[in-house]
Design an enzyme around this catalytic site. Structure first.
Site, PDB file in Angstrom:
ATOM      1  N   ARG A 122      51.461  99.230 -31.322  1.00 35.28           N
ATOM      2  CA  ARG A 122      51.523  98.453 -30.082  1.00 35.28           C
ATOM      3  C   ARG A 122      51.801  96.974 -30.377  1.00 35.28           C
ATOM      4  O   ARG A 122      52.507  96.309 -29.634  1.00 35.28           O
ATOM      5  CB  ARG A 122      50.207  98.599 -29.305  1.00 35.28           C
ATOM      6  CG  ARG A 122      50.234  97.921 -27.953  1.00 35.28           C
ATOM      7  CD  ARG A 122      49.042  98.292 -27.094  1.00 35.28           C
ATOM      8  NE  ARG A 122      47.813  97.673 -27.578  1.00 35.28           N
ATOM      9  CZ  ARG A 122      46.609  97.891 -27.055  1.00 35.28           C
ATOM     10  NH1 ARG A 122      46.462  98.735 -26.064  1.00 35.28           N
ATOM     11  NH2 ARG A 122      45.553  97.281 -27.534  1.00 35.28           N
ATOM     12  N   ARG A 151      31.835  95.897 -20.346  1.00 29.50           N
ATOM     13  CA  ARG A 151      32.054  95.922 -21.780  1.00 29.50           C
ATOM     14  C   ARG A 151      30.776  95.674 -22.584  1.00 29.50           C
ATOM     15  O   ARG A 151      30.814  95.656 -23.808  1.00 29.50           O
ATOM     16  CB  ARG A 151      33.069  94.837 -22.136  1.00 29.50           C
ATOM     17  CG  ARG A 151      34.269  95.377 -22.862  1.00 29.50           C
ATOM     18  CD  ARG A 151      35.225  94.245 -23.100  1.00 29.50           C
ATOM     19  NE  ARG A 151      36.279  94.631 -23.983  1.00 29.50           N
ATOM     20  CZ  ARG A 151      37.438  95.154 -23.555  1.00 29.50           C
ATOM     21  NH1 ARG A 151      37.662  95.366 -22.285  1.00 29.50           N
ATOM     22  NH2 ARG A 151      38.350  95.457 -24.440  1.00 29.50           N
ATOM     23  N   ARG A 196      51.225  91.624 -28.094  1.00 25.92           N
ATOM     24  CA  ARG A 196      49.936  91.129 -27.606  1.00 25.92           C
ATOM     25  C   ARG A 196      49.278  90.378 -28.731  1.00 25.92           C
ATOM     26  O   ARG A 196      49.037  90.929 -29.798  1.00 25.92           O
ATOM     27  CB  ARG A 196      49.051  92.320 -27.198  1.00 25.92           C
ATOM     28  CG  ARG A 196      49.079  92.565 -25.713  1.00 25.92           C
ATOM     29  CD  ARG A 196      48.229  93.740 -25.337  1.00 25.92           C
ATOM     30  NE  ARG A 196      46.825  93.610 -25.737  1.00 25.92           N
ATOM     31  CZ  ARG A 196      45.885  94.439 -25.308  1.00 25.92           C
ATOM     32  NH1 ARG A 196      46.193  95.424 -24.498  1.00 25.92           N
ATOM     33  NH2 ARG A 196      44.635  94.295 -25.695  1.00 25.92           N
ATOM     34  N   ARG A 217      37.702  93.280 -32.787  1.00 28.76           N
ATOM     35  CA  ARG A 217      37.555  94.004 -31.513  1.00 28.76           C
ATOM     36  C   ARG A 217      36.840  95.331 -31.725  1.00 28.76           C
ATOM     37  O   ARG A 217      36.033  95.748 -30.901  1.00 28.76           O
ATOM     38  CB  ARG A 217      38.931  94.239 -30.880  1.00 28.76           C
ATOM     39  CG  ARG A 217      39.459  92.995 -30.172  1.00 28.76           C
ATOM     40  CD  ARG A 217      40.938  93.048 -29.944  1.00 28.76           C
ATOM     41  NE  ARG A 217      41.366  94.131 -29.092  1.00 28.76           N
ATOM     42  CZ  ARG A 217      42.609  94.614 -29.063  1.00 28.76           C
ATOM     43  NH1 ARG A 217      43.533  94.100 -29.836  1.00 28.76           N
ATOM     44  NH2 ARG A 217      42.922  95.592 -28.254  1.00 28.76           N
ATOM     45  N   LYS A 263      42.867 103.931 -22.713  1.00 29.84           N
ATOM     46  CA  LYS A 263      42.255 103.727 -21.393  1.00 29.84           C
ATOM     47  C   LYS A 263      43.271 103.214 -20.372  1.00 29.84           C
ATOM     48  O   LYS A 263      43.343 103.711 -19.265  1.00 29.84           O
ATOM     49  CB  LYS A 263      41.186 102.622 -21.422  1.00 29.84           C
ATOM     50  CG  LYS A 263      40.010 102.834 -22.260  1.00 29.84           C
ATOM     51  CD  LYS A 263      39.008 101.705 -22.046  1.00 29.84           C
ATOM     52  CE  LYS A 263      39.513 100.309 -22.304  1.00 29.84           C
ATOM     53  NZ  LYS A 263      39.656  99.797 -23.591  1.00 29.84           N
TER      54      LYS A 263
HETATM   55  P1  ADP Z   1      41.433  96.705 -25.369  1.00 32.04           P
HETATM   56  O1  ADP Z   1      40.540  97.633 -24.608  1.00 32.04           O
HETATM   57  O2  ADP Z   1      42.586  97.421 -26.016  1.00 32.04           O
HETATM   58  O3  ADP Z   1      40.685  95.828 -26.326  1.00 32.04           O
HETATM   59  P2  ADP Z   1      41.788  94.993 -23.023  1.00 32.04           P
HETATM   60  O4  ADP Z   1      43.118  94.677 -22.435  1.00 32.04           O
HETATM   61  O5  ADP Z   1      40.875  95.828 -22.207  1.00 32.04           O
HETATM   62  O6  ADP Z   1      42.152  95.698 -24.395  1.00 32.04           O
HETATM   63  O7  ADP Z   1      41.024  93.643 -23.395  1.00 32.04           O
HETATM   64  C1  ADP Z   1      41.592  92.647 -24.198  1.00 32.04           C
HETATM   65  C2  ADP Z   1      40.580  91.523 -24.448  1.00 32.04           C
HETATM   66  O8  ADP Z   1      40.218  90.890 -23.190  1.00 32.04           O
HETATM   67  C3  ADP Z   1      39.230  91.951 -25.044  1.00 32.04           C
HETATM   68  O9  ADP Z   1      39.269  92.040 -26.455  1.00 32.04           O
HETATM   69  C4  ADP Z   1      38.307  90.802 -24.567  1.00 32.04           C
HETATM   70  O10 ADP Z   1      38.457  89.673 -25.372  1.00 32.04           O
HETATM   71  C5  ADP Z   1      38.849  90.467 -23.208  1.00 32.04           C
HETATM   72  N1  ADP Z   1      38.115  91.207 -22.143  1.00 32.04           N
HETATM   73  C6  ADP Z   1      38.618  92.189 -21.353  1.00 32.04           C
HETATM   74  N2  ADP Z   1      37.665  92.667 -20.536  1.00 32.04           N
HETATM   75  C7  ADP Z   1      36.530  91.972 -20.800  1.00 32.04           C
HETATM   76  C8  ADP Z   1      35.209  92.009 -20.335  1.00 32.04           C
HETATM   77  N3  ADP Z   1      34.827  92.880 -19.391  1.00 32.04           N
HETATM   78  N4  ADP Z   1      34.296  91.141 -20.845  1.00 32.04           N
HETATM   79  C9  ADP Z   1      34.657  90.268 -21.785  1.00 32.04           C
HETATM   80  N5  ADP Z   1      35.876  90.188 -22.302  1.00 32.04           N
HETATM   81  C10 ADP Z   1      36.820  91.023 -21.832  1.00 32.04           C
END
Ligand code: ADP
Length: 192
Positions: A127, A88, A133, A144, A13
């Site tokens: 990654r 999410r 990360r 996750r 994404k």
């Molecule tokens: P990925 O999609 O690869 O899991 P992201 O960078 O989008 O990575 O998100 C990393 C983490 O940030 C998520 O696992 C969550 O803990 C937190 N996070 C990101 N966006 C949200 C959201 N909209 N609501 C709650 N937690 C979020």
């Protein structure tokens, strides 16, 4: 163009959203990146969020709503946005709808990037080595993926019910996937 990009962790994404910025000239809003930046700056919110993201859990909806409302209120989103990582769960999807309705700027397209789970696990492991990360550690990734299946996957159905969702195959070269997304956006712009 007001676009939401959906997909499992590691589906690409963020990569596709960044490529779309060059094509569409609207900002890429990644809630994951906003949270990681806040943690890096050492703000109270950032540090609080880090302990949650490191477990692979979701940051509370009320905190995310504040973050996204502030970001969507800035001038650079006048011509649209590419949202990555938000909404999410269903509560966030509804809250986003209400927020955008007030601004008279509803979501126009939701793109779901489909990638099979085996491939995702391989990509995230790579990654983890490249980007350092902390939430890419193997145990966190499993959580996750579970959170995604339970809470985020229903968001795709939410947009599908509203006639806004297109699924795009996330397999292949980055450029190839970008072309698939652009052709979806062109088709819907032509029929709008
Ligand atoms: P990925 O999609 O690869 O899991 P992201 O960078 O989008 O990575 O998100 C990393 C983490 O940030 C998520 O696992 C969550 O803990 C937190 N996070 C990101 N966006 C949200 C959201 N909209 N609501 C709650 N937690 C979020």
């Amino acid at each position: 163009m007001r676009i939401v990009i959906l997909g499992a962790p590691g589906s690409g994404k963020g990569t596709q959203a960044a490529l779309l910025v060059e094509q569409l000239g609207v900002p890429h809003i990644s809630t994951g990146a906003l949270l990681r930046n806040a943690a890096k700056r050492g703000t109270e919110l950032g540090l609080q969020a880090k302990s949650i993201t490191d477990r692979g859990e979701l940051v509370p909806d009320s905190i995310m709503a504040d973050i996204i409302e502030e970001r969507l209120g800035r001038d650079d989103v006048a011509n649209g946005f590419i949202l990555d990582g938000y909404p999410r769960n269903l509560a966030q999807a509804k809250s986003l709808d209400a927020m955008l309705e007030r601004l008279d700027k509803p979501v126009e397209e939701a793109i779901h990037i489909d990638v099979d789970p085996e491939q995702i696990i391989r990509r995230i492991a790579r990654r983890a080595e490249e980007e350092d990360r902390s939430d890419d550690a193997a145990t966190t990734v499993r959580n996750r993926m579970r959170v995604y299946a339970e809470q985020t996957a229903p968001v795709a159905s939410y947009y599908a019910e509203r006639g806004l969702l297109t699924r795009v195959l996330g397999d292949g070269a980055k450029e190839e996937i970008l072309q698939r997304i652009l052709s979806v956006l062109n088709t819907s712009a032509a029929t709008a």
